[in-house]
Design an enzyme around this catalytic site. Sequence first.
Site, PDB file in Angstrom:
ATOM      1  N   SER A  59       0.861  -1.174   0.000  1.00  0.00           N
ATOM      2  CA  SER A  59       0.000   0.000   0.000  1.00  0.00           C
ATOM      3  C   SER A  59       0.891   1.215   0.000  1.00  0.00           C
ATOM      4  O   SER A  59       2.011   1.192   0.491  1.00  0.00           O
ATOM      5  CB  SER A  59      -0.932   0.009   1.187  1.00  0.00           C
ATOM      6  OG  SER A  59      -0.368  -0.702   2.226  1.00  0.00           O
ATOM      7  N   CYS A  60       0.399   2.262  -0.572  1.00  0.00           N
ATOM      8  CA  CYS A  60       1.167   3.488  -0.667  1.00  0.00           C
ATOM      9  C   CYS A  60       1.210   4.123   0.704  1.00  0.00           C
ATOM     10  O   CYS A  60       0.362   3.866   1.530  1.00  0.00           O
ATOM     11  CB  CYS A  60       0.512   4.473  -1.592  1.00  0.00           C
ATOM     12  SG  CYS A  60      -0.179   3.691  -2.996  1.00  0.00           S
ATOM     13  N   VAL A  61       2.197   4.970   0.912  1.00  0.00           N
ATOM     14  CA  VAL A  61       2.290   5.676   2.174  1.00  0.00           C
ATOM     15  C   VAL A  61       1.188   6.723   2.208  1.00  0.00           C
ATOM     16  O   VAL A  61       0.963   7.378   1.227  1.00  0.00           O
ATOM     17  CB  VAL A  61       3.640   6.368   2.293  1.00  0.00           C
ATOM     18  CG1 VAL A  61       3.721   7.088   3.624  1.00  0.00           C
ATOM     19  CG2 VAL A  61       4.744   5.369   2.188  1.00  0.00           C
TER      20      VAL A  61
END
Lengths: 103, 430
Positions: free
Chosen positions: A101-103
């Site tokens: 997942s993206c930050v």
Amino acid sequence: MDTLTINNAEIKVNEEGYFTDPSQWSEDIAIEMAKKENIDLTDKHFEVLNFLRSKHAEEVPLSIRKVGKSGVVNIKEFYALFPGGPLKISSKIAGIPKPVSCV
Amino acid sequence: MKKLLILGAGTAGTMMLNKLDKRIDKEEWDITIIDKDNTHYYQPGFLFIPFGIYQPSDVVKTRKEFFPKGTNFIMDEVEEINAADKEVILKSGKELSYDLLVIATGTKPVPSETEGLDGPLWYKDIFDFYTFEGATLLAKKLRDWKGGKLVINLAETIIKCPVAPLEFAFLADAYFTEKGIRDKVDIQYVTPLSGAFTKPIATKMLSQLMEEKNIHVVPDFYIEHVDNENKKIVSYDGLEVDFDLLVSIPTNMGSEMVENSNMSDEDDLNFIPTNKHTLQHKEHENIFVIGDATNLPTSKAGSVAHFEGEILIENILDFMNNKPLSANFDGHANCFIETGFGKAALIDFNYTTEPLPGQFPIPILGPMGLLKETRINHMGKLAFKWVYWHMLLTGKSLPVSTNMSMSGKKAPKKEENKEKEEPQQEEVLL
């Protein structure tokens, strides 16, 4: 990098057991991978795995929500097919990298 | 005259308006900005409101005061973009044509995406803090709260300012400690991620901090519904967590206008498929997207909007001059993480480099410790409010490079190089 021997094939995987080369995947290998997670693959499982593989090939980032909106399964069914961490487990069996997942 | 429309006058839209106003040929281009109202919130300040560190008045100004003189401002909601005919349809029924469109319509929490979240307990024992209303009502609730089970829950993995829920947990720990009732409060951090944060090195540091502060992390919890009657949250695989007070970070979605325009991504979250380097819309070359409205794989945060703005202005000018788009966004994000008791940490990263420890060079206040709790970082966090109102919104350059720099960062050693490298002192995180 590690290798995993399944059906006499040497599969390249990372330290967490995810394929590093999705082209090494086959349905027979998936069946063996799934056994390690105590899952007997059904047609429904394969529909999910193929969805994941096609999205990965299109470079679409994956999430549980996206699988739930795929029309293949809803989120509850996804959990029932791959209990525990459905996206992580299904990605491992689908021979694609662990979804980040993206930050 | 050619027409440039900016949809949204939040952080990204206002900043782009100021940048464009300074740089475009006004003989040729006419700019109009649209938003539904005239209130501009300093959103990073919402975090401080529940704990009484900021008052509501600290975070509210008008949108207009940040516009250049003579700006065409239409106060209305955007109903739909009709990209084929290059026009925008407003709620009032008005239609506006454009030659170039900048979409900066942001994201908002949508509690109704989770069953029972906005049920009978909403704003009684369940609160969000990413809205002005939620943050101010939660401040009132916390003032009189005598303790119990405080549960912080993230409904989804894609959220605005992904560090804010952690900051909320750290500040809650400090708040109840200072009130003398920390022993009566059980803080649980319930997340769909596999750990406290998304990236491994930062997660290690932040998990350690959670442990020290006695905040219990419940990972891999994907919420299905809230049981209002029994006050518990329930996951898709049947796990339950009881709460007395639930602080929720609801599903984040882009504007409904995106859905009406058939521009949504595949998760139905209404984020717009955008070229992650040029910021151009993936299907329409005369549409650019900036800030939280994009589907870019980086943080939804003000710092990101700023770095994107530096890139987007160049690409819009290239587009206006019929040149190939020359500027490339690298996913740069820079976030302070408030850790309580007057300290904060700092992370700096992009699409390919995860947050690393080390030093972050910054003039005057500078260098700041990366992935380390320091007082200077906390001062940087507080100083950011001034920077936001006076520099960021008005489109000025900040003394921070647009593309992420490796200067000062300590990259983890690659195994194969281990022998060649000189022995280094172990960097102790915290």
